[in-house]
Design a protein around this motif. Structure first.
Motif, PDB file in Angstrom:
ATOM      1  N   TYR B   4      25.156  26.538  63.518  1.00  4.90           N
ATOM      2  CA  TYR B   4      24.027  25.843  64.221  1.00  4.90           C
ATOM      3  C   TYR B   4      23.159  25.024  63.078  1.00  4.90           C
ATOM      4  CZ  TYR B   4      21.038  23.469  67.500  1.00  4.90           C
ATOM      5  OH  TYR B   4      20.425  22.620  68.114  1.00  4.90           O
ATOM      6  N   LEU B   7      25.227  22.120  61.893  1.00  2.44           N
ATOM      7  CA  LEU B   7      25.180  20.853  62.982  1.00  2.44           C
ATOM      8  C   LEU B   7      23.944  20.244  62.907  1.00  2.44           C
ATOM      9  CD1 LEU B   7      27.096  19.876  64.921  1.00  2.44           C
ATOM     10  CD2 LEU B   7      26.434  21.573  66.601  1.00  2.44           C
ATOM     11  N   ASP B  11      22.797  16.410  61.524  1.00  2.30           N
ATOM     12  CA  ASP B  11      22.091  15.363  62.521  1.00  2.30           C
ATOM     13  C   ASP B  11      20.792  15.062  61.936  1.00  2.30           C
ATOM     14  OD1 ASP B  11      21.564  14.619  65.373  1.00  2.30           O
ATOM     15  OD2 ASP B  11      19.873  15.786  64.875  1.00  2.30           O
ATOM     16  N   GLU B  55      30.015  27.535  70.446  1.00  8.47           N
ATOM     17  CA  GLU B  55      29.008  27.158  71.287  1.00  8.47           C
ATOM     18  C   GLU B  55      28.046  28.544  71.837  1.00  8.47           C
ATOM     19  OE1 GLU B  55      29.856  24.139  74.158  1.00  8.47           O
ATOM     20  OE2 GLU B  55      27.630  24.140  74.950  1.00  8.47           O
ATOM     21  N   VAL B  62      19.463  27.869  69.002  1.00  9.94           N
ATOM     22  CA  VAL B  62      19.036  26.625  69.259  1.00  9.94           C
ATOM     23  C   VAL B  62      17.802  26.236  69.359  1.00  9.94           C
ATOM     24  CG1 VAL B  62      19.319  24.555  70.979  1.00  9.94           C
ATOM     25  CG2 VAL B  62      21.485  25.870  70.238  1.00  9.94           C
TER      26      VAL B  62
END
Lengths: 206, 206
Positions: B4, B7, B11, B55, B62
């Protein structure tokens, strides 16, 4: 123009990934955005080989391409996918037309091959199409909203393309030179027919 | 957590690229962002091999990682570079510590190698360091502003790390288990010393 298009496609797809409804879709879009930078690198390297600074070569196209994106900021995940599906479909078709009219010869052949190679494969279009179709199946009213959104996108794209055609006469002359015997109407006809087919394929009305 | 992190690094670096003062710096940062997705893919594939949905595996991290980034939105290009330089330096050091304490054995050895391999090489840190040093050379007052910004970053990172440590007791236990004979203070000491050295290397004060 294609190099800056890749850089901008990266930028917008990366931003659109934030609109994804879950982490795996977010990652899928982020990976597609990342692939654009691989294409950008190949085009920038080729510009360097031809003796051009990539930044200088891209600059004339910055305003029009940015205006297109600034004026068509997607409001949600489906608008983002529709924009990419419709917009990249049309722009890929356009660059294929330009590649087609590059004069024969070994240098131009290599450039033609490079341009055709960096154009989007069907991975992204397939992903976007599947998401759009699933959304319409779940709620048919979505088709109407996205059809109107797609019309706004094509209108904005035409407006910016016209601007580029007026300002970048060498590019315009190159495109016109390749029409040999045909007409500008035929070129637009081909682009429009392909666009209409893409819209129909996902259940949108032109 | 690392997947994560990749990712999210993609971003944020993609968003930060918009702050670049010119197209070539924008492209440079975009290419580094794109490389994070290659790392993400390798980690997600490995999670899949281990029988985990990426996920699901990422979800517990997160909130903390997003909070860190949301609370430390850079205001300009130099803040963005300082954030990446400082933040990725500390988090890479942390993940190296975690890799170190994975129990010996062929499976864990492969995971250790993967973790160490996807940690940032010096390409990005070198780029960021050169930009920060050049900015300070051009205007020494910049050093003070960026030093304060870096302190805010480390404070926020510590706060979120504490949250993760409290919520993710298996990860915390793993890290603590590896300290064998040493203490938590030693771990923090190592991370702090490396951070201080990185700050000094670009002319910032801890």
């Amino acid at each position: 123009m294609l190099a800056y298009g890749e850089l901008l496609a990266f930028d917008r797809m990366a931003a659109d990934a934030r609109l994804a409804p879950d982490l795996s879709r977010q990652a899928a879009l982020a990976e597609m955005a990342a692939a654009e930078m691989g294409n950008y690198r190949r085009l920038a390297d080729r510009l360097g080989e031809l003796g051009a600074e990539p930044e200088d070569a891209m600059r004339p196209f910055v305003a029009a391409l940015r205006s297109f994106h600034d004026n068509t900021e997607p409001g949600d995940w489906l608008e983002a996918l529709t924009k990419a599906y419709v917009g990249e479909g049309i722009s890929d078709d356009f660059f294929r037309e330009v590649a087609r009219v590059l004069p024969p010869g070994s240098l131009a052949d290599a450039d033609r091959a490079l341009v055709l190679d960096v154009l989007h494969d069907d991975g992204y279009a397939g992903f976007a199409a599947a998401e759009i179709k699933a959304a319409i199946a779940a709620d048919p009213k979505v088709a109407n909203r996205l059809s109107m959104w797609a019309r706004r996108l094509t209108g904005e794209a035409l407006s910016q393309a016209q601007q580029v055609a007026l300002e970048r006469t060498p590019l315009t002359a190159l495109v016109l030179s390749g029409i040999d015997g045909g007409s500008l109407e035929e070129l637009f006809g081909r682009l429009t027919a392909a666009h209409t087919a893409r819209m129909g394929a996902v259940g949108l009305n032109n």
